[in-house]
Design a protein around this motif. Structure first.
Motif, PDB file in Angstrom:
ATOM      1  N   ASP A  91       1.840  67.505  50.756  1.00  0.00           N
ATOM      2  CA  ASP A  91       1.273  68.395  49.745  1.00  0.00           C
ATOM      3  C   ASP A  91       1.247  67.721  48.375  1.00  0.00           C
ATOM      4  O   ASP A  91       0.273  67.835  47.626  1.00  0.00           O
ATOM      5  N   LYS A 109      -1.543  65.117  48.402  1.00  0.00           N
ATOM      6  CA  LYS A 109      -2.866  65.754  48.359  1.00  0.00           C
ATOM      7  C   LYS A 109      -3.191  66.252  46.959  1.00  0.00           C
ATOM      8  O   LYS A 109      -4.293  66.048  46.447  1.00  0.00           O
ATOM      9  N   SER A 110      -2.217  66.910  46.322  1.00  0.00           N
ATOM     10  CA  SER A 110      -2.479  67.497  45.008  1.00  0.00           C
ATOM     11  C   SER A 110      -2.667  66.430  43.935  1.00  0.00           C
ATOM     12  O   SER A 110      -3.345  66.664  42.929  1.00  0.00           O
ATOM     13  N   HIS A 169      -3.932  63.346  44.746  1.00  0.00           N
ATOM     14  CA  HIS A 169      -5.010  62.468  45.220  1.00  0.00           C
ATOM     15  C   HIS A 169      -4.547  61.005  45.281  1.00  0.00           C
ATOM     16  O   HIS A 169      -5.229  60.093  44.808  1.00  0.00           O
ATOM     17  N   ASP A 209      -6.972  64.077  54.372  1.00  0.00           N
ATOM     18  CA  ASP A 209      -7.573  62.975  53.627  1.00  0.00           C
ATOM     19  C   ASP A 209      -6.546  62.046  53.011  1.00  0.00           C
ATOM     20  O   ASP A 209      -6.891  61.124  52.280  1.00  0.00           O
ATOM     21  N   VAL A 210      -5.262  62.277  53.282  1.00  0.00           N
ATOM     22  CA  VAL A 210      -4.215  61.468  52.663  1.00  0.00           C
ATOM     23  C   VAL A 210      -4.039  60.157  53.426  1.00  0.00           C
ATOM     24  O   VAL A 210      -3.844  60.147  54.649  1.00  0.00           O
TER      25      VAL A 210
END
Length: 291
Positions: free
Chosen positions: A177, A180-181, A183, A229-230
């Motif tokens: 998380d 992801k946040s 990027h 997408d990570v």
């Protein structure tokens, strides 16, 4: 702008520059999550008891209240500059550790600041930071390094350490998380430093067997979540976890690990790896509540 809702991110301040770094970090995190921000300053009147029993004069309490109020206003202005206007502020008459642990009962995340290598400052010094990390009811972040400098830290990966214990899945979920946040990529480290039994030679094939098990562990844990997408870099290495994570923290935005070691029990204090990172990491330390 819609007011943030849900559990707040709580940040403790003590008037130091380091605690303002924690406010910057907490405010940016609250902005990303759309969460409310609460800023707490503990006055610790009990420390003023003469001989441990005689209460301090009201004039002295008023001085501390005024000083704490100024610190809270400065912190709220700083949070607003980071994109979080309207932060809640609170003066607590109690001790810092007690005030923050109590606030953690209704918080999504508890944030405190630190300074330098192995040095914690002001009301958040040493035992207080360790206490909130060990006893908070929610996840805790100790803000270290140059996390306040977005230009300096932009693009750095999130670093996570897992040991294969049952909490590894939640640690990975939090780390994913965070990546992801922000990027950015995620670097997942599984370090092992177990020596072979005295009767068993330390053959290279033993290393390969343990390393293979480590790679399977990471594949299984990551497969449970899906990385989306990570970009994930899996690292399995024969090294002491604390040393490996401290060294890699130099190039990370944040390091995520559990608050207890493998097989830890709810009534035990912060694990040894967490303690080492708390005092030596070069970036913020995110301790995931695993109990």
């Amino acid at each position: 702008m819609t007011a943030p809702t849900g559990q707040p991110i709580v940040v403790g301040i003590d008037g130091s520059a380091e605690s303002l770094d924690a406010v910057r970090w907490a405010a940016r995190t609250a902005s990303r999550r759309g969460a409310p921000l609460e800023i707490v300053h503990a006055l610790d009147f009990s420390a003023l008891l003469a001989g441990g029993v005689v209460p301090p004069p009201e004039e002295m309490k008023d001085v501390l209240r005024d000083r704490g109020g100024r610190s809270l206003r400065t912190a709220a202005e700083l949070a607003s500059a980071q994109g979080v206007p309207g932060a809640t502020t609170r003066l607590d008459p109690g001790r810092a550790a007690h005030a923050l642990v109590d606030a953690s009962k209704t918080a999504a995340l508890l944030v405190v600041g630190s300074s330098g290598k192995g040095r914690l400052t002001g009301l958040l010094a040493g035992s207080v930071a360790s206490a909130v990390s060990a006893h908070a009811s929610c996840d805790t972040v100790i803000v270290r390094g140059d996390a306040w400098d977005e230009a300096e830290t932009a693009g750095r990966p999130v670093l996570a350490g897992i040991d294969g214990g049952k909490a590894s899945s939640r640690i990975l979920a939090v780390a994913l998380d965070e990546a992801k946040s922000r990027h950015v990529p995620l670097v997942v480290v599984h370090a092992w430093a177990d020596d072979p039994p005295p009767h068993e030679p330390d053959h290279p094939e033993n290393h390969e067997s343990v390393a293979g098990a480590g790679h399977r562990l990471l594949a299984d844990r990551l497969g449970d979540h899906g990385t989306g997408d990570v970009e994930v870099d899996r690292v399995v290495v024969r090294s002491h976890p604390r040393r490996e994570l401290i060294e890699r923290s130099d190039a990370a935005q944040i390091v995520v690990l559990g608050d207890r070691g493998r097989g830890g029990f709810p009534d035990l204090l912060l694990g040894s790896t967490g303690q080492a990172l708390l005092h030596n990491a070069a970036c913020p330390v995110y301790l995931v509540r695993t109990a």
